[in-house]
Design a protein around this motif. Sequence first.
Motif, mmCIF file in Angstrom:
data_model
loop_
_atom_site.group_PDB
_atom_site.id
_atom_site.type_symbol
_atom_site.label_atom_id
_atom_site.label_comp_id
_atom_site.label_asym_id
_atom_site.label_seq_id
_atom_site.Cartn_x
_atom_site.Cartn_y
_atom_site.Cartn_z
ATOM 1 N N MET A 1 -9.588 -9.321 0.568
ATOM 2 C CA MET A 1 -10.287 -8.060 0.739
ATOM 3 C C MET A 1 -9.728 -7.368 1.973
ATOM 4 O O MET A 1 -9.722 -7.922 3.057
ATOM 5 N N SER A 2 -9.225 -6.158 1.799
ATOM 6 C CA SER A 2 -8.660 -5.385 2.903
ATOM 7 C C SER A 2 -9.730 -4.528 3.553
ATOM 8 O O SER A 2 -10.481 -3.839 2.881
ATOM 9 N N ARG A 3 -9.790 -4.609 4.849
ATOM 10 C CA ARG A 3 -10.681 -3.735 5.597
ATOM 11 C C ARG A 3 -9.824 -2.683 6.283
ATOM 12 O O ARG A 3 -8.903 -3.031 7.036
ATOM 13 N N PRO A 4 -10.086 -1.398 6.057
ATOM 14 C CA PRO A 4 -9.238 -0.330 6.585
ATOM 15 C C PRO A 4 -9.069 -0.357 8.097
ATOM 16 O O PRO A 4 -7.955 -0.192 8.601
ATOM 17 N N GLY A 5 -10.147 -0.575 8.827
ATOM 18 C CA GLY A 5 -10.057 -0.578 10.286
ATOM 19 C C GLY A 5 -9.171 -1.697 10.810
ATOM 20 O O GLY A 5 -8.358 -1.489 11.713
ATOM 21 N N GLY A 18 -0.253 -4.489 9.206
ATOM 22 C CA GLY A 18 -1.396 -3.970 8.455
ATOM 23 C C GLY A 18 -1.073 -3.807 6.984
ATOM 24 O O GLY A 18 -1.901 -4.087 6.118
ATOM 25 N N GLN A 19 0.151 -3.375 6.691
ATOM 26 C CA GLN A 19 0.569 -3.238 5.302
ATOM 27 C C GLN A 19 0.663 -4.616 4.639
ATOM 28 O O GLN A 19 0.260 -4.788 3.491
ATOM 29 N N ILE A 20 1.194 -5.596 5.367
ATOM 30 C CA ILE A 20 1.279 -6.956 4.831
ATOM 31 C C ILE A 20 -0.119 -7.508 4.599
ATOM 32 O O ILE A 20 -0.384 -8.145 3.578
ATOM 33 N N TYR A 21 -1.043 -7.246 5.511
ATOM 34 C CA TYR A 21 -2.440 -7.650 5.355
ATOM 35 C C TYR A 21 -3.042 -7.053 4.079
ATOM 36 O O TYR A 21 -3.814 -7.700 3.386
ATOM 37 N N ASN A 22 -2.646 -5.823 3.759
ATOM 38 C CA ASN A 22 -3.125 -5.160 2.547
ATOM 39 C C ASN A 22 -2.472 -5.698 1.280
ATOM 40 O O ASN A 22 -2.873 -5.351 0.178
ATOM 41 N N GLY A 23 -1.440 -6.517 1.426
ATOM 42 C CA GLY A 23 -0.732 -7.040 0.265
ATOM 43 C C GLY A 23 0.503 -6.245 -0.094
ATOM 44 O O GLY A 23 1.154 -6.530 -1.092
ATOM 45 N N ASP A 24 0.841 -5.254 0.703
ATOM 46 C CA ASP A 24 2.022 -4.422 0.465
ATOM 47 C C ASP A 24 3.181 -4.965 1.298
ATOM 48 O O ASP A 24 3.533 -4.419 2.351
ATOM 49 N N ILE A 25 3.803 -6.026 0.811
ATOM 50 C CA ILE A 25 4.816 -6.743 1.574
ATOM 51 C C ILE A 25 6.034 -5.862 1.868
ATOM 52 O O ILE A 25 6.495 -5.798 3.010
#
Length: 73
Positions: A1-5, A18-25
Amino acid sequence: MSRPGLAALLSFFIPGVGQIYNGDILRGVFWLIVTPGFWLGTGGILGWVCHVIAAATAYNRAEDKERLRYGLG
């Protein structure tokens, strides 16, 4: 689950994380490579711009993913 902040904060301190955290490697790797290039290539002037843009895009992407997850958008 990605949290924007959290995604924005991670990407502000280390652009791309932050992008990697979002799954956008691939997006994350892009920012990890491009930002230091701008820091070095412009003597630091555009490095801050990359930090802000990376944080903003991580935040927006995390928000989009949350909206899709909860069926709000």
